[in-house]
Scaffold this motif. Structure first.
Motif, short mmCIF file in Angstrom:
data_model
loop_
_atom_site.label_atom_id
_atom_site.label_comp_id
_atom_site.label_asym_id
_atom_site.label_seq_id
_atom_site.Cartn_x
_atom_site.Cartn_y
_atom_site.Cartn_z
N ASN A 88 0.68 -1.14 -0.02
CA ASN A 88 0.24 -0.41 -0.34
C ASN A 88 0.55 0.92 0.07
OD1 ASN A 88 0.92 0.74 3.05
ND2 ASN A 88 -1.13 -0.42 3.96
N ARG A 89 0.38 2.60 0.15
CA ARG A 89 1.18 3.80 0.79
C ARG A 89 1.91 4.39 1.79
NH1 ARG A 89 4.89 4.49 -2.84
NH2 ARG A 89 4.75 7.00 -3.07
N ARG A 90 1.54 3.46 2.58
CA ARG A 90 2.17 3.93 4.08
C ARG A 90 3.39 4.66 4.08
NH1 ARG A 90 2.19 3.89 10.08
NH2 ARG A 90 0.16 2.57 10.13
N ASP A 91 3.23 6.00 4.39
CA ASP A 91 4.30 7.00 4.14
C ASP A 91 5.27 6.06 5.72
OD1 ASP A 91 6.58 8.92 4.93
OD2 ASP A 91 5.81 10.12 5.09
N ASN A 92 5.73 5.69 5.99
CA ASN A 92 7.10 4.71 7.16
C ASN A 92 7.52 5.67 7.87
OD1 ASN A 92 5.78 2.53 6.40
ND2 ASN A 92 7.53 1.96 4.72
N GLY A 93 7.65 6.63 7.32
CA GLY A 93 8.64 7.90 7.98
C GLY A 93 10.09 7.97 8.01
N ASP A 94 10.13 6.87 7.57
CA ASP A 94 12.05 6.93 7.16
C ASP A 94 12.53 6.84 5.49
OD1 ASP A 94 11.03 4.68 5.92
OD2 ASP A 94 12.45 3.45 7.13
N HIS B 272 10.11 -7.32 9.82
CA HIS B 272 10.44 -5.71 10.66
C HIS B 272 10.93 -4.71 10.01
CE1 HIS B 272 8.87 -7.12 14.61
NE2 HIS B 272 9.74 -8.58 13.56
N SER B 273 11.13 -5.12 8.33
CA SER B 273 12.30 -4.03 7.76
C SER B 273 11.48 -3.10 6.95
CB SER B 273 13.66 -4.49 7.10
OG SER B 273 13.49 -3.85 6.22
N PRO B 274 10.79 -1.71 7.41
CA PRO B 274 10.27 -0.74 5.92
C PRO B 274 11.02 -0.99 4.47
CG PRO B 274 10.56 -0.02 8.49
CD PRO B 274 11.26 -0.98 8.23
N TYR C 171 6.98 -5.76 4.15
CA TYR C 171 7.30 -5.75 5.61
C TYR C 171 5.69 -5.66 6.13
CZ TYR C 171 7.29 -1.02 9.05
OH TYR C 171 6.99 -0.79 9.81
N HIS C 172 5.40 -6.31 7.37
CA HIS C 172 4.38 -6.24 8.33
C HIS C 172 3.76 -4.97 8.96
CE1 HIS C 172 6.50 -7.91 11.91
NE2 HIS C 172 6.12 -6.27 12.21
N GLY C 173 4.38 -4.18 8.81
CA GLY C 173 3.52 -2.45 9.53
C GLY C 173 3.87 -2.76 10.91
N PRO C 174 3.77 -1.63 10.81
CA PRO C 174 4.29 -0.81 11.83
C PRO C 174 3.18 -2.34 13.32
CG PRO C 174 2.99 0.28 11.84
CD PRO C 174 2.85 0.03 10.85
N ALA C 175 2.33 -2.51 12.97
CA ALA C 175 1.42 -3.23 14.25
C ALA C 175 0.66 -4.09 14.09
CB ALA C 175 0.80 -1.88 15.36
N PRO C 176 -0.32 -5.15 14.53
CA PRO C 176 -1.24 -6.21 13.53
C PRO C 176 -2.16 -4.68 12.98
CG PRO C 176 -0.52 -6.17 15.76
CD PRO C 176 0.90 -5.59 15.19
N PHE C 177 -3.01 -5.16 12.27
CA PHE C 177 -4.10 -4.23 11.87
C PHE C 177 -3.82 -2.35 11.81
CE2 PHE C 177 -7.14 -7.96 12.63
CZ PHE C 177 -7.10 -8.06 11.80
#
Length: 210
Positions: free
Chosen positions: A70-76, A96-98, A103-109
């Motif tokens: 997707n297009r989440r901005d991972n901030g890095d 865990h690597s953006p 990459y599985h994201g910062p948390a589930p859901f």
């Protein structure tokens, strides 16, 4: 009983929504004409989600035609979470690597796409089976994706029904789709849609269309 079909978790897998549209056309055009199709529509609630990852799809069509996430901005400086690794099913053992494609994201859901499917499913009890369509290989996968060794209570049914599903593809000289336990067949993945749905009591497959 309710049946769920979902497609295009991964933006670049452009064949999968076409299958969903064909399915909808098949059911509506034959309803009232074909007795078997009419019975399906009368006897079941059938849900079709043709595009799970719309922002990723938009980016794939307009910017990078092999975009997956997707297009989440991972901030890095990196973008994107793999929606098919973001479900709350053994999420901790994911990537865990953006920058990673999985990459599985910062948390589930953590992603609006996976929250939408979660809430949609939980609001509709008695979904008995679901298929989460992907493309790129030629497989009919079933749980588990997270483990090749964990107990699978429905192993017998999965083997029997997957074999039958594979046989249905043996048409026009085509040899048929291979089937099997995802983590044992070289396609492991934690936090998957398939595993989370199965943990909700839903018999679930991941068709990977060529």
């Amino acid at each position: 009983p309710r049946i769920l079909f979902v497609a295009q978790h991964h933006a670049r897998e452009v064949m999968t929504p076409e299958i969903m549209v064909d399915m909808g056309d098949y059911l509506t055009e034959r309803y009232g004409v074909d007795p078997e199709v009419t019975a399906w529509v009368d006897d079941y609630e059938i849900y079709i989600i043709p595009v799970h990852n719309p922002y990723g799809v938009d980016y794939m069509f307009n910017v990078a035609n092999m975009w997956r996430k997707n297009r989440r901005d991972n901030g890095d400086g990196t973008f994107g979470v793999d929606p098919n690794r973001n479900y709350d099913s053994h999420w901790d053992s994911g990537d865990h690597s953006p920058p990673s494609e999985v990459y599985h994201g910062p948390a589930p859901f953590s992603e609006p796409e996976t929250v939408a499917v979660r809430d949609y499913v939980l609001a509709r009890p008695n979904i008995v089976t679901a298929s989460n369509f992907h493309s790129g290989t030629d497989l009919l996968l079933h749980p588990w994706g997270w483990s090749a060794e964990a107990d699978l209570p429905d192993a017998y049914w999965y083997e029997m029904l997957s074999r039958k599903g594979s046989q249905l593809t043996e048409i026009n000289g085509y040899k048929g789709t291979r089937h099997g336990w995802a983590a044992r067949g070289g396609y492991p993945g934690s936090g998957s849609t398939m595993d989370w749905l199965y943990e909700q009591g839903i018999l679930t497959w991941t068709p990977e269309v060529y």
